[in-house]
Design a protein around this motif. Structure first.
Motif, short mmCIF file in Angstrom:
data_model
loop_
_atom_site.label_atom_id
_atom_site.label_comp_id
_atom_site.label_asym_id
_atom_site.label_seq_id
_atom_site.Cartn_x
_atom_site.Cartn_y
_atom_site.Cartn_z
N ALA A 95 41.68 -13.90 59.75
CA ALA A 95 42.55 -13.53 58.64
C ALA A 95 41.73 -12.96 57.49
O ALA A 95 40.67 -13.50 57.15
CB ALA A 95 43.35 -14.75 58.17
N TYR A 96 42.23 -11.88 56.91
CA TYR A 96 41.58 -11.26 55.76
C TYR A 96 42.66 -10.94 54.73
O TYR A 96 43.56 -10.15 55.00
CB TYR A 96 40.82 -9.99 56.17
CG TYR A 96 39.58 -10.32 56.97
CD1 TYR A 96 38.36 -10.54 56.36
CD2 TYR A 96 39.66 -10.45 58.37
CE1 TYR A 96 37.23 -10.86 57.09
CE2 TYR A 96 38.55 -10.78 59.11
CZ TYR A 96 37.33 -10.99 58.47
OH TYR A 96 36.21 -11.32 59.19
N HIS A 97 42.55 -11.55 53.56
CA HIS A 97 43.56 -11.41 52.53
C HIS A 97 43.17 -10.31 51.54
O HIS A 97 43.36 -9.12 51.83
CB HIS A 97 43.78 -12.76 51.84
CG HIS A 97 44.87 -12.75 50.82
ND1 HIS A 97 44.70 -13.23 49.54
CD2 HIS A 97 46.14 -12.28 50.89
CE1 HIS A 97 45.83 -13.07 48.87
NE2 HIS A 97 46.71 -12.49 49.66
N LEU A 98 42.62 -10.65 50.39
CA LEU A 98 42.28 -9.63 49.39
C LEU A 98 41.31 -8.56 49.90
O LEU A 98 41.44 -7.39 49.54
CB LEU A 98 41.72 -10.30 48.12
CG LEU A 98 42.71 -11.15 47.32
CD1 LEU A 98 42.04 -11.68 46.06
CD2 LEU A 98 43.97 -10.37 46.97
N PRO A 99 40.33 -8.91 50.75
CA PRO A 99 39.46 -7.86 51.27
C PRO A 99 40.22 -6.76 52.02
O PRO A 99 39.80 -5.61 52.02
CB PRO A 99 38.51 -8.62 52.20
CG PRO A 99 38.47 -9.99 51.64
CD PRO A 99 39.87 -10.25 51.17
N LEU A 100 41.34 -7.14 52.64
CA LEU A 100 42.14 -6.15 53.35
C LEU A 100 43.09 -5.41 52.40
O LEU A 100 43.53 -4.31 52.71
CB LEU A 100 42.94 -6.81 54.48
CG LEU A 100 43.66 -5.87 55.45
CD1 LEU A 100 42.68 -4.86 56.07
CD2 LEU A 100 44.34 -6.66 56.55
N PRO A 128 35.39 -1.71 41.26
CA PRO A 128 35.59 -1.41 42.68
C PRO A 128 36.43 -2.43 43.44
O PRO A 128 37.04 -2.10 44.45
CB PRO A 128 34.17 -1.34 43.25
CG PRO A 128 33.31 -1.05 42.07
CD PRO A 128 33.95 -1.73 40.92
N GLN A 129 36.43 -3.68 42.99
CA GLN A 129 37.20 -4.72 43.68
C GLN A 129 38.60 -4.91 43.08
O GLN A 129 39.24 -5.92 43.33
CB GLN A 129 36.45 -6.05 43.65
CG GLN A 129 35.31 -6.16 44.67
CD GLN A 129 34.11 -5.32 44.27
OE1 GLN A 129 33.65 -5.39 43.14
NE2 GLN A 129 33.60 -4.54 45.20
N SER A 130 39.07 -3.95 42.32
CA SER A 130 40.39 -4.05 41.70
C SER A 130 41.47 -4.20 42.77
O SER A 130 41.47 -3.47 43.76
CB SER A 130 40.69 -2.81 40.86
OG SER A 130 42.00 -2.86 40.34
N VAL A 131 42.37 -5.14 42.56
CA VAL A 131 43.46 -5.38 43.51
C VAL A 131 44.60 -4.38 43.29
O VAL A 131 45.39 -4.14 44.19
CB VAL A 131 43.96 -6.83 43.39
CG1 VAL A 131 45.06 -7.10 44.39
CG2 VAL A 131 42.81 -7.80 43.60
N ALA A 132 44.67 -3.81 42.09
CA ALA A 132 45.69 -2.80 41.79
C ALA A 132 45.02 -1.44 41.62
O ALA A 132 43.88 -1.36 41.14
CB ALA A 132 46.45 -3.18 40.53
N THR A 172 52.18 10.04 37.11
CA THR A 172 51.12 9.05 37.29
C THR A 172 51.73 7.72 37.73
O THR A 172 52.83 7.37 37.32
CB THR A 172 50.32 8.84 36.00
OG1 THR A 172 51.20 8.42 34.95
CG2 THR A 172 49.62 10.13 35.59
N ILE A 173 50.99 7.00 38.56
CA ILE A 173 51.56 5.77 39.13
C ILE A 173 50.48 4.73 39.44
O ILE A 173 49.35 5.09 39.79
CB ILE A 173 52.35 6.11 40.43
CG1 ILE A 173 53.12 4.88 40.92
CG2 ILE A 173 51.44 6.70 41.50
CD1 ILE A 173 54.19 5.21 41.94
N GLY A 174 50.84 3.48 39.28
CA GLY A 174 49.98 2.38 39.71
C GLY A 174 50.67 1.63 40.82
O GLY A 174 51.90 1.71 40.97
N TRP A 175 49.91 0.89 41.61
CA TRP A 175 50.53 0.12 42.69
C TRP A 175 49.63 -1.03 43.12
O TRP A 175 48.42 -0.99 42.95
CB TRP A 175 50.87 1.01 43.89
CG TRP A 175 49.69 1.53 44.66
CD1 TRP A 175 49.17 1.03 45.83
CD2 TRP A 175 48.90 2.67 44.33
NE1 TRP A 175 48.09 1.79 46.23
CE2 TRP A 175 47.91 2.80 45.33
CE3 TRP A 175 48.91 3.59 43.28
CZ2 TRP A 175 46.95 3.81 45.31
CZ3 TRP A 175 47.95 4.61 43.26
CH2 TRP A 175 46.99 4.70 44.27
N CYS A 176 50.27 -2.04 43.66
CA CYS A 176 49.57 -3.19 44.23
C CYS A 176 50.49 -3.78 45.29
O CYS A 176 51.59 -4.25 44.96
CB CYS A 176 49.25 -4.23 43.17
SG CYS A 176 48.40 -5.69 43.82
N THR A 177 50.10 -3.73 46.53
CA THR A 177 50.95 -4.24 47.60
C THR A 177 51.12 -5.75 47.48
O THR A 177 50.34 -6.43 46.83
CB THR A 177 50.35 -3.91 48.99
OG1 THR A 177 49.10 -4.59 49.13
CG2 THR A 177 50.16 -2.41 49.16
#
Length: 252
Positions: A95-100, A128-132, A172-177
Motif C-alpha cells: 500500500a502506498y498512500h501520499l507517495p502515490l 516538491p512534496q506538495s499534496v495539492a 487557473t485551477i488547483g486540485w488534490c485528489t
C-alpha cells in the motif's frame, strides 16, 4: 520477482521516506516470496481481497491499505477478517498512500491532470512534496463546461459549488485528489479560479461562495483510481508482471 525486492523497487520509484504519512507505506502484509500476478485497486476492501483470491494473485497493490494512525490496533472484526484472508491465501499486500498521490508521473494528481487536460505548473504548497497542485487550462472554461468534462472523464457527475459571480471563467485551477477539500482556501489565496478535490465538507460550500472560487467535488474513489492503475501498468510494461486493475464500485 521476490516479494521483498518488489517492495524495494516500489520504494525506489515512489520515495515514501520523503513523506510524513498517516500509515506505513510499502509491504503491509507478507505473503508468498515470489510475485508474478498482481491485483491493483484503490482500497484493500474485502471485495478486492476476494477478487484477488479468485484470480490466484500473489499480491495486491493499493492506495488505501491498513494500519492508519489512530485506528484500533487489535486484529479483530472486519480488519481481522481481511488480514486473515490475506495470510491464509499467502497474498502480499502493498500500500502506498501520499507517495502515490504526489508522484509527478504515476501519481493520482498527475494522472487526474492528464485526464482533465490541465497543464501542471507546480505544487500549491510551494514544495516538491506538495499534496495539492496547481495549473491551468489552454483555454478558459465555464463552470458548466468543466463539470461536464469531469463527468465525461470520471463517469461520475461532480458536485459544483459556484462562487457568487456565477459566470466567472476558469483558466487557473488547483486540485488534490481524495480528501483534499481543505486546500480550497490556499487555492483561493493563490488567486486560482477553481479547485477540485474528491471529497467535500459542509464548510467547503461557504468557503467557495465567500472567497469567489469555483469548487468541484468529484469523488474520493473516482479521483484516486488512476494512480494505482498507472503504477500497475508500469510494473507490467517495465518489469513483466501480470497485472490486473479491479475497480470495486464506491460512490463516495
Amino acid at each position: 520477482m521476490n516479494n521483498l525486492k518488489l517492495e524495494i523497487l516500489l520504494n525506489q520509484t515512489l520515495s515514501p521516506q520523503l513523506v510524513k504519512d498517516y500509515c506505513p507505506n510499502g509491504l503491509q502484509v507478507e505473503g508468498t516470496s515470489e510475485v508474478n500476478k498482481i491485483i491493483t485497486g484503490v482500497t484493500a476492501s474485502q471485495a478486492l481481497i476476494d477478487a484477488a483470491i479468485e484470480a490466484k494473485a500473489d499480491a495486491i497493490l493499493v492506495h488505501h491499505g491498513y494500519f492508519w494512525k489512530g485506528e484500533a490496533e487489535p486484529l479483530v472484526g472486519m480488519k481481522g477478517k481481511r488480514i486473515r484472508h490475506l495470510i491464509q491465501n499467502n497474498i502480499n499486500l502493498y500500500a502506498y498512500h501520499l507517495p502515490l498521490d504526489i508522484h509527478p508521473e504515476l501519481g493520482n494528481n498527475a494522472q487526474l491532470a492528464q485526464l482533465l487536460e490541465i497543464d501542471t505548473q507546480g505544487g500549491l504548497e510551494g514544495h516538491p512534496q506538495s499534496v495539492a497542485m496547481f495549473g491551468e487550462f489552454k483555454t478558459s472554461l465555464s463552470g458548466k463546461q468543466l463539470a461536464a468534462r469531469i463527468e465525461k472523464v470520471l463517469q461520475r457527475k461532480p458536485l459544483h459549488i459556484a462562487p457568487q459571480e456565477l459566470n466567472k471563467p476558469i483558466k487557473t485551477i488547483g486540485w488534490c485528489t481524495g480528501g483534499g477539500q481543505d486546500y480550497i482556501e490556499l487555492a483561493a489565496k493563490s488567486g486560482l479560479d477553481a479547485f477540485i478535490s474528491g471529497e467535500i465538507s459542509e464548510r467547503t460550500t461557504y468557503i467557495a461562495r465567500e472567497l469567489g472560487i469555483h469548487y468541484f467535488s468529484a469523488g474520493h474513489h473516482a479521483t484516486e483510481r488512476y494512480g494505482v492503475k498507472a503504477l500497475g501498468e508500469w510494473l507490467a510494461q517495465a518489469h513483466g508482471f501480470e497485472v490486473e486493475f479491479i475497480d470495486i464500485d464506491n460512490p463516495v
